[in-house]
Design an enzyme around this catalytic site. Structure first.
Site, PDB file in Angstrom:
ATOM      1  N   TRP A 102       1.738  -1.415   1.716  1.00 40.21           N
ATOM      2  CA  TRP A 102       3.063  -1.581   2.300  1.00 40.21           C
ATOM      3  C   TRP A 102       4.067  -2.127   1.296  1.00 40.21           C
ATOM      4  O   TRP A 102       5.252  -1.784   1.337  1.00 40.21           O
ATOM      5  CB  TRP A 102       2.980  -2.450   3.554  1.00 40.21           C
ATOM      6  CG  TRP A 102       2.162  -1.769   4.603  1.00 40.21           C
ATOM      7  CD1 TRP A 102       0.920  -2.099   5.051  1.00 40.21           C
ATOM      8  CD2 TRP A 102       2.508  -0.561   5.312  1.00 40.21           C
ATOM      9  NE1 TRP A 102       0.473  -1.199   5.985  1.00 40.21           N
ATOM     10  CE2 TRP A 102       1.417  -0.245   6.172  1.00 40.21           C
ATOM     11  CE3 TRP A 102       3.628   0.270   5.310  1.00 40.21           C
ATOM     12  CZ2 TRP A 102       1.432   0.876   7.002  1.00 40.21           C
ATOM     13  CZ3 TRP A 102       3.641   1.383   6.149  1.00 40.21           C
ATOM     14  CH2 TRP A 102       2.552   1.662   6.985  1.00 40.21           C
ATOM     15  N   ASP A 173       8.189  -9.079   4.999  1.00 34.80           N
ATOM     16  CA  ASP A 173       7.620  -8.159   5.979  1.00 34.80           C
ATOM     17  C   ASP A 173       6.407  -8.865   6.570  1.00 34.80           C
ATOM     18  O   ASP A 173       5.363  -8.966   5.940  1.00 34.80           O
ATOM     19  CB  ASP A 173       7.214  -6.850   5.303  1.00 34.80           C
ATOM     20  CG  ASP A 173       6.502  -5.884   6.248  1.00 34.80           C
ATOM     21  OD1 ASP A 173       6.302  -6.224   7.430  1.00 34.80           O
ATOM     22  OD2 ASP A 173       6.131  -4.791   5.793  1.00 34.80           O
ATOM     23  N   LYS A 197       1.500  -5.125  16.475  1.00 32.04           N
ATOM     24  CA  LYS A 197       0.329  -5.886  16.033  1.00 32.04           C
ATOM     25  C   LYS A 197       0.140  -7.109  16.932  1.00 32.04           C
ATOM     26  O   LYS A 197      -0.810  -7.186  17.691  1.00 32.04           O
ATOM     27  CB  LYS A 197       0.497  -6.352  14.583  1.00 32.04           C
ATOM     28  CG  LYS A 197       1.112  -5.349  13.641  1.00 32.04           C
ATOM     29  CD  LYS A 197       0.227  -4.178  13.327  1.00 32.04           C
ATOM     30  CE  LYS A 197       0.858  -3.305  12.236  1.00 32.04           C
ATOM     31  NZ  LYS A 197       0.045  -2.127  11.923  1.00 32.04           N
TER      32      LYS A 197
END
Length: 362
Positions: A102, A173, A197
């Site tokens: 990511w 993030d 999540k």
């Protein structure tokens, strides 16, 4: 209904109590005669829902004054572009720490709009660690420093919040470890997280931004990508993801009942400890390449000693009600995502299965 423990990395397990409450309110929210899915986003009923959600999130995270909370769409991946478009201002460069999949995508997207200085990278050891902060090569003129606190695919997690230097704000993030442990929000310029999540279903992104960072967007930014527009409209510039916001609000209330972030963090430590103890004491039958200080407490990535056993492991695990354990295609092996809503009984069931599987095939 068969009992299943869902170890999916996202969309992920939700608290059973939240699902049950949503089911009971599906056709009629609080006597309104309407489902949340069909009520106006500007009606008093939904305004109550979104205001409660923001209030509870602020309480859970101790968000100080001077920060805006935004409920946006587009997932964390859209933020890879929105962050530089909004925060670059009159600067030319940004710092990014590269610790995995990511992070790399954030770097790739930021390069479309800014000069990217990769201030540190752990790619030299297959993203198995977080580089020591003292060795980071920071740009004192960067608009911000971006990092990914938990790499969902690789199973790596920052153990600590980096320090701020040169007045360069931290942007994080936090998609896969949001609300899983206590943090000091005041140390960040901005935090963003995809909901699927630890927060709720997919279709929602939560953003926490320091107000002095608003109003720095480039002049040609699309209206819908401008943080200031959404902040001025209290996340209501256009129709937000009403149902995901509703579910997130239920999750926030559930989390408060669990002792808040401090209470859930203690359970997360216990769950991760059980699983990694199993891996480390399996005489090599299971292994993880992530160095101990940086192992994710949300996404435990591991391999079985013989790759030929992978499919057998997954099939037999599924028969035992242990679902979604296959690792991401980029790294292979197994991945057990043990987010806030995963009960400790699920982790114990997984550990018992892994012990039995190792005895049978070891």
């Amino acid at each position: 209904m068969a009992k299943v423990y869902n170890f999916s990395a996202g969309p992920a397990v939700l608290p059973h109590a939240v699902l049950a409450e949503a089911q009971s309110e599906l056709l009629d929210w609080h006597g309104s005669g309407m489902s949340v899915m069909e009520m106006s986003h500007r009606g008093k009923e939904f305004m109550e829902i979104i205001h409660d959600a923001e209030h509870d999130l602020r309480e859970l995270m101790h968000i100080p004054a001077g920060y805006k909370v935004l409920f946006l769409q587009g997932g964390a991946s859209l933020q890879f572009a929105m962050v530089p478009l909004n925060l670059l201002g009159d600067k030319q460069s940004v710092d990014i720490i590269n610790t995995g999949h990511w992070s790399k995508l954030a770097i790739k997207e930021a390069k479309r709009y800014a000069q990217v200085n990769v201030a540190a990278s752990s790619e030299d050891r297959n993203f198995s660690y977080v580089p020591e902060e003292a060795a980071w090569q920071r740009d004192p003129n960067a608009a911000y420093l971006h990092y990914t606190s938990n790499e969902t695919i690789g199973g790596l997690q920052f153990p600590n919040i980096p320090s701020e230097q040169y007045g360069v704000p931290l942007v994080c993030d936090m998609s896969s470890d949001f609300l899983s442990r206590e943090i000091d929000v005041s140390r960040f310029g901005m935090i963003y997280a995809g909901a699927q999540k630890n927060i709720g279903p997919s279709g929602l992104t939560v953003l926490i931004i320091r107000e002095d960072l608003l109003g720095k967007a480039r002049a040609d930014i699309p209206t819908m990508l401008n943080y200031q527009v959404h902040a001025d409209a209290d996340s209501m510039y256009n129709t937000p993801g009403t149902y995901p916001i509703y579910i997130a609000g239920l999750v926030f209330k559930w989390l408060k009942e669990q002792g808040g972030v401090k209470g859930i963090a203690s359970r997360n430590e216990e769950k991760a400890g059980l699983l990694y103890h199993m891996i480390d004491n399996s005489d090599g039958f299971y292994s993880t390449h992530i160095e101990k200080p940086y192992r994710s407490k949300m996404n435990a990535v591991f391999k079985v000693k013989d790759e030929a056993l992978d499919e057998i492991f997954l099939l037999e695990a599924r028969k035992e009600g242990l679902a979604q354990l296959k690792g991401h295609r980029a790294v292979g092996g197994m991945r057990a995502s043990i987010y806030n809503a995963m009960p400790i009984e699920g982790v114990k069931a997984l550990v018992n299965f892994m012990q039995d599987f190792a005895r049978q095939y070891g």
